[in-house]
Design an enzyme around this catalytic site. Sequence first.
Site, PDB file in Angstrom:
ATOM      1  NE  ARG A   1      22.148  72.619 -18.011  1.00 51.99           N
ATOM      2  CZ  ARG A   1      21.725  71.439 -18.463  1.00 51.99           C
ATOM      3  NH1 ARG A   1      20.644  71.372 -19.212  1.00 51.99           N
ATOM      4  NH2 ARG A   1      22.353  70.322 -18.147  1.00 51.99           N
TER       5      ARG A   1
ATOM      6  CE  LYS B   1      27.709  64.932 -10.510  1.00 52.58           C
ATOM      7  NZ  LYS B   1      26.619  65.231 -11.411  1.00 52.58           N
TER       8      LYS B   1
ATOM      9  CD  GLU C   1      25.275  58.959  -6.170  1.00 54.77           C
ATOM     10  OE1 GLU C   1      25.082  58.387  -7.270  1.00 54.77           O
ATOM     11  OE2 GLU C   1      24.972  60.136  -5.959  1.00 54.77           O
TER      12      GLU C   1
ATOM     13  CG  HIS D   1      27.518  57.649 -17.759  1.00 53.80           C
ATOM     14  ND1 HIS D   1      26.724  56.670 -17.218  1.00 53.80           N
ATOM     15  CD2 HIS D   1      28.789  57.293 -17.490  1.00 53.80           C
ATOM     16  CE1 HIS D   1      27.486  55.761 -16.660  1.00 53.80           C
ATOM     17  NE2 HIS D   1      28.747  56.102 -16.818  1.00 53.80           N
TER      18      HIS D   1
END
Length: 508
Positions: A300, A124, A208, A243
């Site tokens: 993908r 990330k 974040e 999530h």
Amino acid sequence: MDNSSHIKKINKILVANRGEIALRVMRTAREMGIKTVAIFSEADRNALHVKYADEAVCVGPPPSSESYLQMDKIIQVCHDLKVDAVHPGYGFLSENAIFARKVTDAGIIFIGPSPEAIEVMGSKLAAKDAVSKYDIPMVPGTPKAITDVEAAKQRAEEIGYPILIKASAGGGGKGMRIVENAADFEEQMNRAVSEAVSAFGDGAVFIEKYITSPKHIEIQVLGDTHGNIIHLFERECSIQRRHQKVIEEAPSAVVTPEIRKAMGEAAVNVARACNYYGAGTVEFIADENLNFYFLEMNTRLQVEHPVTEQITGVDLVKEQIKIAQGEILSIKQEDLQIQGHSLEVRVYAEDPKNNFLPDIGKLTTYKRPQGAGVRVDDGFEQGMDVPIYYDPMIAKLVTFGKDRTQAIERMIRAIEEYQIVGIETTLGFCSYVLQHESFVSGKFDTNFVNKYFTPEILDAHNLSEDAQQKEEQVAAALVNFLLENKQANDKPAQQSSNAKSNWRKNRV
Ligand code: ADP
């Protein structure tokens, strides 16, 4: 440009996967006249993807680490059977840069992006860094891994609590911790680091801002090896548990043409930042005002790709294969249009009443829904066992309608038709969601499950459905009774049909 000089025709594809996605890929390969090879573990000897393929090879015992993840064994099968391309599906080795490189080094085509793109987007933090030269909106946070706790705490203070600590190598909804206030920061960070080390072998974490009412909206992209990149609009994936997505749709009920254009352009730039080719997905998170921020890119085919196929008419697997052959994208951005609306519900072998824990076992009854606008991508048949070793998704139920209302109506009807006995599934839960006014209005976020769902609600929902069914049965019986009476007593037919509607109307 001449499209034929650089084409390397694929004649045989090995699908390094199992279940519905293996079948889905093989179907398109067959349509393109390409031979298919299945690999399977000992637990999947009788699986449908094994029966469907032209050839099939057992690659090891049930645990995926001993079978579906055995890179060298899989490459050996390719050599033995003269396979010229590998499709990795999703999960397993699909985002493994080492595998992509090994396949390519063995002289076999990897149906996916370059190993370099997989590597960059697999982290990330590296992804954020790669896109930083483009004007991509990012969630406020730290651009690098936290090394200095005090400095990070300071940054968290600036951003404002709550904040999210995320593992750079995280995936599948794992490796995230919400921190509500400064007092908890250090402890939560230490936990996040040790979790990241044990789960992903990489302790890098970053901060974040925690978006409190976020929508998860992602953009499908396609790029060829000649530098052309297009986007195929958005998918809304905000209905999640733990999530992880459970209902997806395209287009989003709330995205305007302007936001769609801006998100699409941002997604194309993200793809450009890593010289992307193949099919990929750029994920964004959007706040209640639909300000959107880049989350990550999945390199993908995505589980929920069928909803995009339904609204664009593009077979994404076919495009993947054509790109892998070196063809120039035949679709131009301006050729694409959204037609109708599509929904997908993931049918998991899970018990929604027991915190969505897997509920594996034998499918004693398994009957798929049918009819207009219904597509079922699955890998099971009645009598089969859902193995404990793999992801518990049994099927993807996809509907298509001329608009969102019709897609929802068809989905509710299709869920009712779906007969699965032997295990608990997410079907009833999905039916509840689809009828919830917050879902119907489009005003929902990733908190839907926490906000509106309790197991008791599902009981009540099922009960009211049962009650409704019973009422209908009673009403039908009453009509029959009156009809029979009519025949016997020669009463007007009108009376009997009114009997049903009045009976329905008069109930409380
Ligand atoms: P993963 O790689 O594990 O899928 P993502 O970064 O894609 O992780 O996030 C998965 C989900 O976590 C998102 O769809 C969203 O529900 C939630 N999430 C991620 N980042 C944030 C954030 N900054 N604020 C609120 N929720 C978030």
